[in-house]
Design a protein around this motif. Structure first.
Motif, short mmCIF file in Angstrom:
data_model
loop_
_atom_site.label_atom_id
_atom_site.label_comp_id
_atom_site.label_asym_id
_atom_site.label_seq_id
_atom_site.Cartn_x
_atom_site.Cartn_y
_atom_site.Cartn_z
N THR A 243 32.74 20.84 -46.16
CA THR A 243 32.84 22.09 -45.41
C THR A 243 32.31 21.93 -44.00
O THR A 243 32.91 22.43 -43.03
N SER B 178 33.13 24.87 -40.77
CA SER B 178 32.92 26.14 -41.47
C SER B 178 31.47 26.25 -41.94
O SER B 178 30.78 25.24 -42.08
N ARG C 260 32.38 19.32 -42.29
CA ARG C 260 33.37 18.51 -41.55
C ARG C 260 34.39 19.39 -40.84
O ARG C 260 34.92 19.02 -39.80
N THR C 261 34.70 20.54 -41.43
CA THR C 261 35.72 21.42 -40.85
C THR C 261 35.12 22.44 -39.89
O THR C 261 35.86 23.25 -39.31
N THR D 205 41.83 20.98 -48.19
CA THR D 205 41.74 22.32 -48.78
C THR D 205 40.48 22.99 -48.24
O THR D 205 39.47 23.09 -48.92
N PRO D 206 40.51 23.44 -46.99
CA PRO D 206 39.29 23.95 -46.37
C PRO D 206 38.79 25.26 -46.98
O PRO D 206 39.59 26.11 -47.39
N ASP E 266 36.48 28.75 -46.41
CA ASP E 266 35.99 29.61 -45.32
C ASP E 266 34.48 29.60 -45.28
O ASP E 266 33.87 29.83 -44.23
N GLY F 225 37.59 19.55 -47.66
CA GLY F 225 37.41 19.38 -46.23
C GLY F 225 38.72 19.76 -45.58
O GLY F 225 39.27 20.83 -45.85
N PRO F 226 39.29 18.88 -44.76
CA PRO F 226 40.56 19.21 -44.09
C PRO F 226 41.72 19.50 -45.03
O PRO F 226 42.60 20.30 -44.70
#
Length: 197
Positions: free
Chosen positions: A117, A122, A119-120, A83-84, A86, A80-81
């Motif tokens: 993912t 993406s 959460r970010t 190690t996001p 793409d 998540g935040p």
């Protein structure tokens, strides 16, 4: 769009008959210069079937990408935040995992990767492979189709005569779907004639 340098999560769930179709797509992502981190469900890790033994599939994944396999919820959570990614791909995603994702259940490394993912903000790309997509699971597929940042590899009926409720993604469209999803678009048409005489 170039995928070079993009960090792509690639999750696999227990549709064992579909692995032969998705492995070449994982290879394409690596060949295009993406960093591909594999995520596997517990079923993938432990189940031997007529389509191959779990150990052999895990070995093949590691032959395609040198990134460590994410095989626990604890290992998946940082994507998540911290190690996001793409983009997070789940292909194949079974009916079981489809229903869990649609209802916010996170009981596998793959679903944790998807949740992290989302959460970010993406994209998450789904390649469905389920015998009940036009049955009880239809409501879950449609719920996910209407969910922000979730995209589908184009899919259709794989055997409308013998398995009329079954839908399978056209896995050869995976890379194009990822490229479109990163650009915020759903690859069209999403409903295709998967079945061929």
């Amino acid at each position: 769009m170039s995928l070079k340098g993009k960090h792509i999560g690639f999750g696999l769930t227990g549709s064992h008959c579909t692995y032969d179709a998705v492995m070449p797509e994982m290879e394409k992502l690596v060949q295009l210069g993406a960093k591909v981190t594999p995520f596997v469900s517990y079923t993938v890790q432990t189940t031997d079937t007529k389509f191959g033994d779990s150990a052999d599939w895990l070995k093949r994944i590691q032959e395609i990408t040198s990134e460590p396999i994410v095989d626990s919820i604890v290992k998946a959570e940082p994507f998540g935040p911290a190690t996001p990614l793409d983009c997070m791909v789940i292909a194949p995603i079974t009916g079981n995992s489809t229903s869990k994702l649609a209802n916010a259940l996170t009981d596998s490394p793959v679903l944790m990767g998807a949740k992290a993912t989302l959460r970010t903000g993406s994209p998450v790309v789904l390649g469905i492979s389920t015998n009940d997509a036009l049955g009880l699971n239809g409501v879950n597929v449609m719920k996910l189709m209407a969910t922000k940042n979730i995209y589908f590899i184009p899919f259709g009926q794989d055997d409308p005569i013998k398995k009329p409720n079954s839908l399978v993604a056209r896995m050869e469209a995976l890379v194009d779907t990822v490229e479109a999803a990163i650009a915020g678009k759903q690859l069209q048409p999403v409903l295709v004639e998967k079945f061929r005489d």
